[in-house]
Design a protein around this motif. Structure first.
Motif, PDB file in Angstrom:
ATOM      1  N   ASP A 252       0.845  -1.197   0.000  1.00 20.62           N
ATOM      2  CA  ASP A 252       0.000   0.000   0.000  1.00 20.62           C
ATOM      3  C   ASP A 252       0.883   1.249   0.000  1.00 20.62           C
ATOM      4  O   ASP A 252       1.823   1.346   0.779  1.00 20.62           O
ATOM      5  CB  ASP A 252      -0.919  -0.009   1.225  1.00 20.62           C
ATOM      6  CG  ASP A 252      -2.018   1.040   1.143  1.00 20.62           C
ATOM      7  OD1 ASP A 252      -1.697   2.250   1.209  1.00 20.62           O
ATOM      8  OD2 ASP A 252      -3.191   0.653   1.034  1.00 20.62           O
ATOM      9  N   LYS A 253       0.547   2.205  -0.851  1.00 19.06           N
ATOM     10  CA  LYS A 253       1.347   3.434  -0.964  1.00 19.06           C
ATOM     11  C   LYS A 253       1.389   4.200   0.365  1.00 19.06           C
ATOM     12  O   LYS A 253       2.412   4.814   0.709  1.00 19.06           O
ATOM     13  CB  LYS A 253       0.739   4.323  -2.063  1.00 19.06           C
ATOM     14  CG  LYS A 253       1.468   5.640  -2.302  1.00 19.06           C
ATOM     15  CD  LYS A 253       2.814   5.430  -2.968  1.00 19.06           C
ATOM     16  CE  LYS A 253       3.369   6.704  -3.595  1.00 19.06           C
ATOM     17  NZ  LYS A 253       3.444   7.865  -2.700  1.00 19.06           N
ATOM     18  N   ARG A 254       0.302   4.148   1.125  1.00 16.76           N
ATOM     19  CA  ARG A 254       0.275   4.852   2.412  1.00 16.76           C
ATOM     20  C   ARG A 254       1.295   4.247   3.379  1.00 16.76           C
ATOM     21  O   ARG A 254       1.958   4.972   4.129  1.00 16.76           O
ATOM     22  CB  ARG A 254      -1.129   4.798   3.016  1.00 16.76           C
ATOM     23  CG  ARG A 254      -2.165   5.590   2.234  1.00 16.76           C
ATOM     24  CD  ARG A 254      -3.565   5.288   2.723  1.00 16.76           C
ATOM     25  NE  ARG A 254      -3.950   3.900   2.469  1.00 16.76           N
ATOM     26  CZ  ARG A 254      -5.085   3.339   2.871  1.00 16.76           C
ATOM     27  NH1 ARG A 254      -5.964   4.069   3.569  1.00 16.76           N
ATOM     28  NH2 ARG A 254      -5.363   2.086   2.589  1.00 16.76           N
ATOM     29  N   THR A 255       1.434   2.936   3.354  1.00 17.01           N
ATOM     30  CA  THR A 255       2.433   2.278   4.201  1.00 17.01           C
ATOM     31  C   THR A 255       3.831   2.701   3.784  1.00 17.01           C
ATOM     32  O   THR A 255       4.668   3.052   4.625  1.00 17.01           O
ATOM     33  CB  THR A 255       2.314   0.742   4.096  1.00 17.01           C
ATOM     34  OG1 THR A 255       0.959   0.351   4.274  1.00 17.01           O
ATOM     35  CG2 THR A 255       3.202   0.058   5.123  1.00 17.01           C
ATOM     36  N   GLY A 261       9.137   7.835   5.899  1.00 17.20           N
ATOM     37  CA  GLY A 261       9.231   9.139   6.560  1.00 17.20           C
ATOM     38  C   GLY A 261       8.577  10.278   5.823  1.00 17.20           C
ATOM     39  O   GLY A 261       8.818  11.451   6.132  1.00 17.20           O
ATOM     40  N   ARG A 262       7.729   9.983   4.820  1.00 18.15           N
ATOM     41  CA  ARG A 262       7.105  11.063   4.079  1.00 18.15           C
ATOM     42  C   ARG A 262       6.003  11.752   4.885  1.00 18.15           C
ATOM     43  O   ARG A 262       5.611  12.866   4.590  1.00 18.15           O
ATOM     44  CB  ARG A 262       6.523  10.547   2.754  1.00 18.15           C
ATOM     45  CG  ARG A 262       7.610  10.112   1.774  1.00 18.15           C
ATOM     46  CD  ARG A 262       7.070   9.940   0.366  1.00 18.15           C
ATOM     47  NE  ARG A 262       8.109   9.438  -0.524  1.00 18.15           N
ATOM     48  CZ  ARG A 262       8.228   8.177  -0.892  1.00 18.15           C
ATOM     49  NH1 ARG A 262       7.344   7.289  -0.458  1.00 18.15           N
ATOM     50  NH2 ARG A 262       9.193   7.783  -1.689  1.00 18.15           N
ATOM     51  N   PHE A 263       5.462  11.053   5.907  1.00 17.35           N
ATOM     52  CA  PHE A 263       4.532  11.696   6.820  1.00 17.35           C
ATOM     53  C   PHE A 263       4.572  10.938   8.138  1.00 17.35           C
ATOM     54  O   PHE A 263       5.145   9.872   8.246  1.00 17.35           O
ATOM     55  CB  PHE A 263       3.098  11.723   6.255  1.00 17.35           C
ATOM     56  CG  PHE A 263       2.368  10.419   6.358  1.00 17.35           C
ATOM     57  CD1 PHE A 263       1.521  10.144   7.415  1.00 17.35           C
ATOM     58  CD2 PHE A 263       2.517   9.425   5.375  1.00 17.35           C
ATOM     59  CE1 PHE A 263       0.838   8.946   7.503  1.00 17.35           C
ATOM     60  CE2 PHE A 263       1.850   8.236   5.462  1.00 17.35           C
ATOM     61  CZ  PHE A 263       1.001   7.993   6.532  1.00 17.35           C
ATOM     62  N   GLY A 264       3.928  11.533   9.185  1.00 15.90           N
ATOM     63  CA  GLY A 264       3.833  10.852  10.471  1.00 15.90           C
ATOM     64  C   GLY A 264       4.776  11.396  11.497  1.00 15.90           C
ATOM     65  O   GLY A 264       4.763  10.985  12.628  1.00 15.90           O
TER      66      GLY A 264
END
Length: 264
Positions: A252-255, A261-264
């Motif tokens: 999954d792209k979100r994972t 490190g692209r978000f979160g």
């Protein structure tokens, strides 16, 4: 009962200790978990990762019904421990929490002696004989890699221990009632790097005997200690699987965005 081969133990067919089926959880009218499906495998470490507020701690607390103490909450779906639904009518929650122990984010030793902290749970469950309690205390502190450091001061206050020692004491306290599953909610977040390394080493030893589920914000820690990883986002379980796959080949792209490190 679900079974699968793991990347980390390719020669072992592992059995699911816990099976979560269509689990949703609500705080009043707010849905915190959305139809979560997850198998947690016996004698392995499963890391729950995701940004703050994603539902991972809420999910952890559904496994031993710690959320029951919060008013105006609702659970739907199933959490099966060895095939039995822990939310079924008539389930003894005290017995459940004996089987499924918990270690919290901040060390929370009781304001009593080291010995009495560890003996507390067995006493609650009816153990009175001093020789039996002595054995339980020594065994639990040994399992928690703390015995050699405290064996000569068992009657000292637990509050005199360092932060890392206090967290290992809390682990010993959880182990004293002989659980099958150990839930750990960010057990290293309040600790320094040396104490964190001790806890991580301890987790690797404990998984030989226990099923461990750990919530962590630290992706490096998840990569170091876990066999399986489950990624939560906005109350949804986005993806789960062997840790190596989730970190190196997520589907999954979100994972992928989160673990890189692209978000979160």
């Amino acid at each position: 009962m679900s079974e699968r081969l793991t990347d980390s133990h390719p020669s072992e067919l592992q059995k699911a200790k816990i099976e979560v089926v269509d689990l949703s959880f609500y705080y009043s009218n707010v849905q915190a978990l959305k139809s979560v499906n997850l198998a947690i495998f016996e004698r392995s470490v499963t890391a729950l990762i995701g940004p703050s507020g994603c539902g991972k701690s809420t999910f952890l607390r559904t496994i031993n019904r710690m959320n029951d103490i919060i008013p105006m909450t609702k659970v739907t779906g199933h959490v099966r421990l060895d095939g039995q639904d822990i939310y079924a009518p008539g389930v003894d929650v005290v017995e459940l929490r004996k089987r499924v122990g918990m270690v919290f984010q901040k060390p929370n030793p009781f304001p009593m002696s080291i010995y009495d902290n560890v003996a507390y749970g067995p006493r609650i469950h009816g153990v009175r004989k001093k020789s039996t309690l002595d054995e339980i205390v020594e065994r639990s502190l040994t399992l928690a890699a703390l015995w050699d450091e405290v064996k000569d001061r068992l009657r000292s206050s637990a509050l005199e221990l360092s932060g890392g020692q206090q967290q290992r004491l809390c682990i010993a306290r959880a182990l004293a009632v002989e659980p099958e599953v150990l839930l750990m909610d960010e057990p290293c977040s309040a600790l320094d790097p040396i104490a964190t390394a001790r806890i991580e080493d301890l987790i690797q030893e404990l998984k030989k005997q226990f099923t461990i589920v750990i919530v962590t914000h630290n992706l490096h820690q998840a990569g170091r200690v876990s066999d399986f990883t489950a990624f939560f986002l906005a109350g949804e379980l986005v993806e789960s699987g062997p840790t190596e796959v989730i970190f190196e080949r997520p589907s999954d792209k979100r994972t992928e965005d989160y673990v890189t490190g692209r978000f979160g």
